[in-house]
Design a protein around this motif. Structure first.
Motif, PDB file in Angstrom:
ATOM      1  N   ALA A 223      -9.815  -5.760   5.158  1.00 28.05           N
ATOM      2  CA  ALA A 223     -10.430  -4.480   5.652  1.00 28.05           C
ATOM      3  C   ALA A 223     -10.307  -3.412   4.639  1.00 28.05           C
ATOM      4  CB  ALA A 223      -9.666  -4.104   6.865  1.00 28.05           C
ATOM      5  N   VAL A 224     -10.618  -2.268   5.030  1.00 28.55           N
ATOM      6  CA  VAL A 224     -10.297  -1.046   4.359  1.00 28.55           C
ATOM      7  C   VAL A 224      -9.217  -0.583   5.313  1.00 28.55           C
ATOM      8  CG1 VAL A 224     -10.846   1.472   3.748  1.00 28.55           C
ATOM      9  CG2 VAL A 224     -12.616  -0.429   3.565  1.00 28.55           C
ATOM     10  N   TYR A 225      -7.884   0.114   4.562  1.00 28.33           N
ATOM     11  CA  TYR A 225      -6.958   0.307   5.257  1.00 28.33           C
ATOM     12  C   TYR A 225      -6.847   1.816   4.667  1.00 28.33           C
ATOM     13  CZ  TYR A 225      -5.129  -4.253   6.093  1.00 28.33           C
ATOM     14  OH  TYR A 225      -5.121  -5.487   6.643  1.00 28.33           O
ATOM     15  N   TYR A 226      -6.768   2.547   6.136  1.00 31.47           N
ATOM     16  CA  TYR A 226      -6.609   4.009   6.026  1.00 31.47           C
ATOM     17  C   TYR A 226      -5.257   4.574   6.431  1.00 31.47           C
ATOM     18  CZ  TYR A 226     -11.509   3.896   5.907  1.00 31.47           C
ATOM     19  OH  TYR A 226     -12.993   3.608   5.565  1.00 31.47           O
ATOM     20  N   CYS A 227      -4.537   5.623   5.802  1.00 29.93           N
ATOM     21  CA  CYS A 227      -3.486   6.427   6.266  1.00 29.93           C
ATOM     22  C   CYS A 227      -3.828   7.579   7.118  1.00 29.93           C
ATOM     23  CB  CYS A 227      -2.386   6.531   5.214  1.00 29.93           C
ATOM     24  SG  CYS A 227      -2.966   7.309   3.884  1.00 29.93           S
ATOM     25  N   ALA A 228      -2.982   7.933   7.941  1.00 26.23           N
ATOM     26  CA  ALA A 228      -3.441   9.145   8.698  1.00 26.23           C
ATOM     27  C   ALA A 228      -2.023  10.146   8.995  1.00 26.23           C
ATOM     28  CB  ALA A 228      -4.344   8.821   9.699  1.00 26.23           C
ATOM     29  N   VAL A 229      -2.158  10.979   8.991  1.00 25.01           N
ATOM     30  CA  VAL A 229      -1.014  12.081   9.516  1.00 25.01           C
ATOM     31  C   VAL A 229      -1.157  12.542  10.953  1.00 25.01           C
ATOM     32  CG1 VAL A 229      -0.006  14.242   9.142  1.00 25.01           C
ATOM     33  CG2 VAL A 229      -0.953  13.298   7.299  1.00 25.01           C
TER      34      VAL A 229
ATOM     35  N   LEU B  37       0.984  -1.269   0.101  1.00 26.06           N
ATOM     36  CA  LEU B  37      -0.061   0.194   0.020  1.00 26.06           C
ATOM     37  C   LEU B  37       0.661   1.174   0.054  1.00 26.06           C
ATOM     38  CD1 LEU B  37      -2.488  -1.028   2.643  1.00 26.06           C
ATOM     39  CD2 LEU B  37      -2.666  -1.554   0.147  1.00 26.06           C
ATOM     40  N   SER B  38       0.440   2.195  -0.721  1.00 28.16           N
ATOM     41  CA  SER B  38       1.022   3.523  -0.605  1.00 28.16           C
ATOM     42  C   SER B  38       0.038   4.632  -0.070  1.00 28.16           C
ATOM     43  CB  SER B  38       1.599   3.821  -2.050  1.00 28.16           C
ATOM     44  OG  SER B  38       2.559   2.891  -2.472  1.00 28.16           O
ATOM     45  N   CYS B  39       0.701   5.620   0.300  1.00 25.66           N
ATOM     46  CA  CYS B  39      -0.170   6.840   0.791  1.00 25.66           C
ATOM     47  C   CYS B  39       0.741   8.201   0.433  1.00 25.66           C
ATOM     48  CB  CYS B  39      -0.042   6.746   2.385  1.00 25.66           C
ATOM     49  SG  CYS B  39      -1.090   7.963   3.088  1.00 25.66           S
TER      50      CYS B  39
ATOM     51  N   ASN C 239       7.266  12.328  -0.202  1.00 23.34           N
ATOM     52  CA  ASN C 239       6.002  12.795   0.507  1.00 23.34           C
ATOM     53  C   ASN C 239       4.900  11.453   0.685  1.00 23.34           C
ATOM     54  OD1 ASN C 239       5.376  14.958   2.084  1.00 23.34           O
ATOM     55  ND2 ASN C 239       3.824  15.652   0.729  1.00 23.34           N
ATOM     56  N   THR C 240       5.599  10.365   0.807  1.00 26.82           N
ATOM     57  CA  THR C 240       4.750   9.070   0.627  1.00 26.82           C
ATOM     58  C   THR C 240       5.315   8.079   1.721  1.00 26.82           C
ATOM     59  OG1 THR C 240       4.633   9.291  -1.794  1.00 26.82           O
ATOM     60  CG2 THR C 240       4.211   7.062  -0.792  1.00 26.82           C
ATOM     61  N   VAL C 241       4.274   7.341   2.198  1.00 26.84           N
ATOM     62  CA  VAL C 241       4.560   6.114   3.073  1.00 26.84           C
ATOM     63  C   VAL C 241       4.032   4.835   2.602  1.00 26.84           C
ATOM     64  CG1 VAL C 241       3.855   5.335   5.642  1.00 26.84           C
ATOM     65  CG2 VAL C 241       4.192   7.913   5.174  1.00 26.84           C
ATOM     66  N   TYR C 242       4.758   3.874   3.043  1.00 29.17           N
ATOM     67  CA  TYR C 242       4.458   2.467   2.293  1.00 29.17           C
ATOM     68  C   TYR C 242       3.952   1.549   3.386  1.00 29.17           C
ATOM     69  CZ  TYR C 242       6.920   4.739  -1.463  1.00 29.17           C
ATOM     70  OH  TYR C 242       7.233   5.722  -2.579  1.00 29.17           O
TER      71      TYR C 242
END
Length: 122
Positions: free
Chosen positions: A90-96, A18-20, A75-78
């Protein structure tokens, strides 16, 4: 905005990455977190990473299978997910995070991506 991507359908034992990606603001000085929410369940913490990547924390359910990394220049998180299980669906969410650290509490995160669905078939 945070754009999470990379979800999909995978067989048990498989892998996904996954990438964010953040746009319109930098995340390089902020901790980041990945959370997930399965149908009928509350959103739960999966993993967090601090601003420079030197501190991470994983939920017990994913330890040894998931890894997190970040590229502040992009500017990306993996989130690399290996040996996926049906319970990872599940639904995966990224957050700051509100500051440079990671937290397990959803309340410590002020900006959320739209989520990406991960489905693991057994």
């Amino acid at each position: 905005q945070l754009q999470a991507s990379g979800g999909g359908l995978v067989q048990a034992g498989g892998s996904l990455r996954l990438s964010c990606a953040a746009s319109e603001r930098t995340i390089s000085t902020y901790g980041m977190g990945w959370f997930r929410q399965a149908p009928g369940k509350e959103r739960e913490f999966v993993v967090g990473i601090n601003w420079n990547g030197r501190s991470t924390n994983f939920a017990d359910s994913v330890k040894g299978r998931f890894t997190i990394s970040r590229d502040n220049a992009k500017n990306t998180v993996y989130l690399q997910m290996n040996n996926l299980k049906s319970e990872d669906t599940a639904v995966y969410y990224c957050a700051v995070s509100r500051d440079s650290r990671w937290y397990q509490d959803t309340g410590a995160y002020g900006y959320w991506g739209q989520g990406t669905l991960v489905t693991v078939s057994s």
